[in-house]
Design an enzyme around this catalytic site. Structure first.
Site, mmCIF file in Angstrom:
data_model
loop_
_atom_site.group_PDB
_atom_site.id
_atom_site.type_symbol
_atom_site.label_atom_id
_atom_site.label_comp_id
_atom_site.label_asym_id
_atom_site.label_seq_id
_atom_site.Cartn_x
_atom_site.Cartn_y
_atom_site.Cartn_z
ATOM 1 N N GLU A 41 0.750 9.954 -0.918
ATOM 2 C CA GLU A 41 0.016 8.828 -0.335
ATOM 3 C C GLU A 41 -1.309 9.273 0.283
ATOM 4 O O GLU A 41 -2.310 8.584 0.169
ATOM 5 C CB GLU A 41 0.872 8.117 0.729
ATOM 6 C CG GLU A 41 1.985 7.269 0.130
ATOM 7 C CD GLU A 41 1.462 6.141 -0.748
ATOM 8 O OE1 GLU A 41 0.377 5.608 -0.479
ATOM 9 O OE2 GLU A 41 2.148 5.791 -1.732
ATOM 10 N N TYR A 63 -0.586 0.698 6.216
ATOM 11 C CA TYR A 63 -0.216 0.708 4.798
ATOM 12 C C TYR A 63 0.612 1.952 4.463
ATOM 13 O O TYR A 63 1.684 1.862 3.865
ATOM 14 C CB TYR A 63 -1.470 0.640 3.883
ATOM 15 C CG TYR A 63 -1.124 1.182 2.527
ATOM 16 C CD1 TYR A 63 -0.384 0.410 1.636
ATOM 17 C CD2 TYR A 63 -1.414 2.507 2.180
ATOM 18 C CE1 TYR A 63 0.044 0.926 0.418
ATOM 19 C CE2 TYR A 63 -0.989 3.032 0.980
ATOM 20 C CZ TYR A 63 -0.268 2.242 0.106
ATOM 21 O OH TYR A 63 0.168 2.759 -1.075
ATOM 22 N N ASP A 121 -2.356 -3.127 0.475
ATOM 23 C CA ASP A 121 -3.543 -2.301 0.203
ATOM 24 C C ASP A 121 -4.527 -3.147 -0.608
ATOM 25 O O ASP A 121 -4.313 -4.356 -0.788
ATOM 26 C CB ASP A 121 -3.153 -1.007 -0.541
ATOM 27 C CG ASP A 121 -2.719 -1.271 -1.978
ATOM 28 O OD1 ASP A 121 -2.484 -2.450 -2.335
ATOM 29 O OD2 ASP A 121 -2.620 -0.306 -2.759
#
Ligand code: SF4
Length: 338
Positions: free
Chosen positions: A34, A117, A135
């Site tokens: 991520e 997020y 997102d």
């Protein structure tokens, strides 16, 4: 809206891309992916993910690593604050969570560089916590699905879209749902949407009303700052001078040629540039909020008294230092040999 999650999950099972971080429930690996994928395309991010998993197979290995090695492994990805945050957070996990990656949204969000997020993505993908991700892809998809014209970069917009996403995720398998909604936003509901392939077409309000091109709405234009960099490329007997960027600015702790930054493109170059011995090379480098106009001025000798922050390095060892992408581009393109 009650069956939307079933359509999304079904579509995802049949159409998802096979990506290395999708075949694991290891929260540490998911976190790495991520952070790497923030501001990076999936294709480019893949090899970096594999490198980080190989070089730092667990959070302890990352916490114990030297920052210079992490920055070197990050080289080419840009936005180096992400790499520094990874290192900082790895130490945080070792010190504050007994070396075990946190398992709830509320704890994950305490890590440096992790926003709403990213915390929702890790908590749902690794621990199946029911937290909806929002997102850029999700904003676009939801704005069209429900024909919402509230600007996505406004406080009101953030609230409205988060509320919609929270409602959609109810009663679903959160990991599949979140990955599905992001994948549709990325592959199907893209800036030029492929509506005929979309599992939501019959239910999509913007499709029915013909408002797709107006969505999503943004209120502000990104402000871009122009900067004028002049680098002093001193070289002599296959040696070069580098300096470390220590100020709190882009590229902190990376290495570059000694730099003079000017206010604008009309400002006079200082005296030191008058002794330039051969041609300069010019580059334009674009970051999300900055456009950098860089000139590399060449000198065929190294000054006798070096500035305190300068170091002399061999030309063939320059790649051992973490360098901003701009310096890399210059090295790839210059005809100068050291
Ligand atoms: S129908 Fe088109 S606009 Fe609507 S969600 Fe699907 S891809 Fe996006």
């Amino acid at each position: 809206m009650k069956d939307f999650h079933l359509l999304i999950a079904e579509w995802y099972r049949q159409n998802k891309r096979e990506l290395p971080w999708r075949s694991t429930k290891n929260a540490y690996f998911i976190w790495l992916s991520e952070i790497i994928l923030q501001q990076t395309r999936i294709e480019q991010g893949k090899s970096y993910y594999e490198k980080f998993v190989r070089n730092y197979p667990n959070i302890q290995a990352l916490a114990n690593a030297d920052e210079i090695d992490i920055l070197n492994d990050w080289q080419g990805l840009g936005y180096y604050s992400r790499a520094r945050n990874l290192h900082f957070s790895a130490k945080q996990v070792v010190n504050e969570f007994d070396g075990v990656f946190p398992s709830t949204y509320d704890d994950i969000i305490k890590l440096k560089g992790v926003g709403k997020y990213t915390a929702a993505a890790i908590a749902s993908f690794a621990f199946n916590e029911q937290r909806a991700v929002v997102d850029g892809n999700v904003f676009r998809f939801l704005s069209r699905l429900f024909d919402v014209h509230t600007p996505i970069d406004s406080t009101q917009g953030q609230k409205e879209f988060q509320a919609l996403a929270d409602e959609l995720i109810l009663n679903s398998d959160p990991a599949t749902h979140n990955q599905g909604i992001m994948e549709i936003g990325s592959l199907i509901c893209s800036p030029q949407p492929k509506c005929s392939k979309c599992p939501m077409m019959e239910h999509c309000t913007a499709f029915i009303r013909g408002t797709i091109v107006a969505l999503p709405v943004k209120s502000k234009k990104t402000k871009v700052r122009k900067r004028y960099f002049h680098f002093l490329v001193y070289s002599e007997n296959n040696h070069l001078i580098l300096e470390k960027r220590s100020t709190k600015d882009i590229w902190q702790n990376l290495y570059q040629f000694p730099l003079v930054e000017l206010e604008n493109d009309k400002a006079d170059l200082p005296e030191v540039f008058k002794s330039q011995t051969f041609e300069s090379e010019t580059f334009k480098h674009i970051l999300s909020h900055q456009h950098i106009f860089a000139v590399f001025h060449h000198f065929d000798s190294i000054p006798d008294d070096l500035n305190r922050d300068w170091i002399e390095v061999k030309g063939n060892e320059i790649q051992d230092y973490p360098l901003p992408r701009l310096i890399d581009r210059y090295l790839e393109n210059t005809s100068t040999q050291w």
